[in-house]
Design a protein around this motif. Sequence first.
Motif, PDB file in Angstrom:
ATOM      1  N   HIS A 195     -16.229  -5.213   3.603  1.00  0.00           N
ATOM      2  CA  HIS A 195     -17.294  -5.841   2.829  1.00  0.00           C
ATOM      3  C   HIS A 195     -17.546  -7.260   3.332  1.00  0.00           C
ATOM      4  CE1 HIS A 195     -18.411  -7.817  -1.291  1.00  0.00           C
ATOM      5  NE2 HIS A 195     -19.443  -7.794  -0.469  1.00  0.00           N
ATOM      6  N   ALA A 199     -15.690  -0.288   2.390  1.00  0.00           N
ATOM      7  CA  ALA A 199     -14.596   0.478   1.789  1.00  0.00           C
ATOM      8  C   ALA A 199     -14.263   0.005   0.380  1.00  0.00           C
ATOM      9  CB  ALA A 199     -13.351   0.385   2.666  1.00  0.00           C
ATOM     10  N   GLY A 200     -15.032  -0.955  -0.134  1.00  0.00           N
ATOM     11  CA  GLY A 200     -14.815  -1.439  -1.493  1.00  0.00           C
ATOM     12  C   GLY A 200     -15.087  -2.929  -1.600  1.00  0.00           C
ATOM     13  N   PRO A 259     -20.599  -0.393  -2.119  1.00  0.00           N
ATOM     14  CA  PRO A 259     -19.156  -0.182  -1.968  1.00  0.00           C
ATOM     15  C   PRO A 259     -18.763   1.274  -2.194  1.00  0.00           C
ATOM     16  CG  PRO A 259     -19.620  -1.146  -4.112  1.00  0.00           C
ATOM     17  CD  PRO A 259     -20.938  -1.056  -3.395  1.00  0.00           C
ATOM     18  N   TYR A 260     -17.803   1.724  -1.408  1.00  0.00           N
ATOM     19  CA  TYR A 260     -17.256   3.077  -1.553  1.00  0.00           C
ATOM     20  C   TYR A 260     -15.762   2.976  -1.838  1.00  0.00           C
ATOM     21  CZ  TYR A 260     -21.606   4.922   0.438  1.00  0.00           C
ATOM     22  OH  TYR A 260     -22.919   5.253   0.670  1.00  0.00           O
ATOM     23  N   LYS A 261     -15.158   4.109  -2.108  1.00  0.00           N
ATOM     24  CA  LYS A 261     -13.709   4.145  -2.311  1.00  0.00           C
ATOM     25  C   LYS A 261     -13.031   4.521  -1.002  1.00  0.00           C
ATOM     26  CE  LYS A 261     -13.778   5.141  -7.266  1.00  0.00           C
ATOM     27  NZ  LYS A 261     -13.340   6.068  -8.351  1.00  0.00           N
ATOM     28  N   GLY A 262     -12.967   3.548  -0.109  1.00  0.00           N
ATOM     29  CA  GLY A 262     -12.323   3.769   1.173  1.00  0.00           C
ATOM     30  C   GLY A 262     -13.293   3.901   2.322  1.00  0.00           C
ATOM     31  N   GLN A 273     -12.449  -9.522  -9.695  1.00  0.00           N
ATOM     32  CA  GLN A 273     -11.738  -8.254  -9.846  1.00  0.00           C
ATOM     33  C   GLN A 273     -10.768  -8.413 -10.995  1.00  0.00           C
ATOM     34  OE1 GLN A 273      -8.577  -7.224  -6.965  1.00  0.00           O
ATOM     35  NE2 GLN A 273      -9.759  -5.373  -6.543  1.00  0.00           N
ATOM     36  N   THR A 283     -13.050  -5.977   0.248  1.00  0.00           N
ATOM     37  CA  THR A 283     -12.307  -5.540   1.430  1.00  0.00           C
ATOM     38  C   THR A 283     -12.826  -6.288   2.652  1.00  0.00           C
ATOM     39  OG1 THR A 283     -13.866  -3.748   1.859  1.00  0.00           O
ATOM     40  CG2 THR A 283     -11.968  -3.230   0.443  1.00  0.00           C
ATOM     41  N   GLN A 304       0.842  -1.200   0.000  1.00  0.00           N
ATOM     42  CA  GLN A 304       0.000   0.000   0.000  1.00  0.00           C
ATOM     43  C   GLN A 304       0.873   1.245   0.000  1.00  0.00           C
ATOM     44  OE1 GLN A 304      -2.991  -0.150   3.069  1.00  0.00           O
ATOM     45  NE2 GLN A 304      -3.529  -2.255   2.621  1.00  0.00           N
ATOM     46  N   SER A 306      -0.447   4.984   4.438  1.00  0.00           N
ATOM     47  CA  SER A 306      -1.502   4.016   4.726  1.00  0.00           C
ATOM     48  C   SER A 306      -1.220   3.334   6.059  1.00  0.00           C
ATOM     49  CB  SER A 306      -1.570   2.955   3.619  1.00  0.00           C
ATOM     50  OG  SER A 306      -0.367   2.195   3.588  1.00  0.00           O
ATOM     51  N   SER A 335      -4.129  -3.910  -6.688  1.00  0.00           N
ATOM     52  CA  SER A 335      -4.671  -4.430  -5.424  1.00  0.00           C
ATOM     53  C   SER A 335      -3.639  -5.217  -4.629  1.00  0.00           C
ATOM     54  CB  SER A 335      -5.905  -5.303  -5.699  1.00  0.00           C
ATOM     55  OG  SER A 335      -6.924  -4.554  -6.315  1.00  0.00           O
TER      56      SER A 335
END
Length: 322
Positions: A164, A157-158, A182-185, A321, A161, A38, A42, A72
């Motif tokens: 999730h 957060a996606g 899902p969100y971006k973070g 993915q 993850t 990462q 982070s 990823s």
Amino acid sequence: MLQSMGRYWGALVLTVFGGATALADTYPSKPITLVVTQGAGSGSDVTARLLAGYMGPLLGQNVVVENRVGASGIIGHQSVVRAAPDGYTLLFTSTAGLFVVPVMNANAKYSLSDFVPVAPVMRAPFAVLVANTPAAPKTMNELIQTVRAKPQSFASAGIGTMTHLGSELVLRKAGVQATHVPYKGSGAALTDLMGGQVLFATDSLTASMPLIRSGKLRALATTDLAREGSLPDVPTLSEAGIPGVQVAAIGGLFAPKGTPKEVVDKIATATAKVLANPDVAQRFAAVETDPLKVSMSAFNDLLRKEADTWSPLVRQLDLKQE
């Protein structure tokens, strides 16, 4: 003939094991690279740099953190798989990188068997969260009954993850379903949770504790076997009526397969000394992370348990993915 063959194999054994011993005796003789998958700043990066800063003096060489980001985490993981198994390239990674990404993404050409577990490092606990509003559920039972009564949604957060998969595991254990958003973070996911756009989320205390303390979010349950010291009044999922669910990010150090045991043992000893340092424990606690102080046998058992939990769940959910 048999006598000469015996001398040959004896010499070969001495060469192989003698070489490994010699390497261990001189290790490390140059800086060690610690790969993080990462970006700078982070949670993984901060933990790895903390670890590296204390390990260097113990090993007598600099431990240099290198951020190899992209795809990823696949780029970083595979770079360590391809590295020489000599102890000079290590990987700091956690649950999702080891047990989720390789199942979700066909481009990930690695698995846990490509690495040697070197040392346990950390465990980041999670909690089931709702907005701290009068209308939001006050207990896990109320949350489950709300989900059962009419369609609801949860934030993460996606896709893929731990935020999730943690919620999916809780829902499955409770025998209910909700729509994944899902969100971006975690930041964006928890912002919409506070705003009432979704009913609940399962996220790390690292991300959510400031919002819990400020009164913007309510923790209904924590997701480990025992209550969290920072939330002593919040029940565990088992206490709240949903037994058999554990959600936490498990992180550790890994080396390429084939790294000599003597070298692995040196790194593991240094890591254990770092985690026993009160200053390190205090800095972990500041970000709601626990040093993972378990034996290597227990760490290997924990890794197998994590693999048995998360990899099958990804397949059942048919997460992909590209």
